[in-house]
Design an enzyme around this catalytic site. Sequence first.
Site, short mmCIF file in Angstrom:
data_model
loop_
_atom_site.label_atom_id
_atom_site.label_comp_id
_atom_site.label_asym_id
_atom_site.label_seq_id
_atom_site.Cartn_x
_atom_site.Cartn_y
_atom_site.Cartn_z
N HIS A 45 -5.63 -0.27 -5.54
CA HIS A 45 -5.29 0.68 -6.59
C HIS A 45 -4.38 -0.01 -7.61
CE1 HIS A 45 -6.14 4.19 -3.78
NE2 HIS A 45 -5.82 3.26 -2.89
N GLU A 127 -1.40 -0.56 -3.28
CA GLU A 127 -1.14 -0.30 -4.69
C GLU A 127 -0.59 -1.56 -5.34
OE1 GLU A 127 -1.65 2.37 -6.53
OE2 GLU A 127 -1.73 4.12 -5.19
N HIS A 163 -10.32 1.68 -5.93
CA HIS A 163 -10.39 3.15 -5.90
C HIS A 163 -11.57 3.63 -6.74
CE1 HIS A 163 -7.65 6.99 -5.79
NE2 HIS A 163 -8.73 7.11 -5.05
N ASP A 173 -9.11 2.76 -11.22
CA ASP A 173 -8.31 1.61 -10.80
C ASP A 173 -8.96 0.83 -9.66
OD1 ASP A 173 -7.71 4.11 -9.41
OD2 ASP A 173 -6.08 3.05 -8.40
#
Length: 210
Positions: A45, A127, A163, A173
Amino acid sequence: MARMHHAYDLDRQGWLKPHANVLRALSPNQDERPEGSNPTLLVLHNISLPPQEFGGPYIRDFFQNQLDIDAHPWFENIRDLKVSAHFLIQRTGHIIQFVPTTRRAWHAGVSQFEGRERCNDFSIGIELEGSDFEPFTEAQYRELSRLSRALRMRHDLKAVRGHEHIAPGRKTDPGPFFDWKRVKREHGWAKETLPEQELESKPEQAPDQD
């Protein structure tokens, strides 16, 4: 003084073992994986809070349900969200772990991979501090490589996706600036484990004419 070894390692609970580059910040936004649902998918992400601003405490606060909504007008948009990821790799390359890999983090939402829904059940979420509009840093690619190697040593990860690939039309993303070819070249992932469309040669855009 001995030089710090850069490799990461996971303990039995799925936490990264103590390392100078790693901070542990427990998120309440997690639960047990369904029985028999071991992680086989890595999901990447991007995130920035506020959007396209880097370096503040807000991502960590958000994942720990401690975000001060009054700190920025945009935060009103995420007031009621309860989300997390297993890891955040900051622009500096520092890693924050929020959820042990043996448990389910709330990062993918409505999603599907190879006909299987609810990707949170069987995935690990990373992330990257960034956005859809600018490149990620050298430090982030370096630490993503080291982290993903540790994850593959601990878990039977068979694929890595963005994602955007598991929630197309809803998510974008890690975005167009994420270098999937570099991941294949430098991070030890086999071609068949990566999103095929991202490895295809894309025609270069002609320069704008004045």
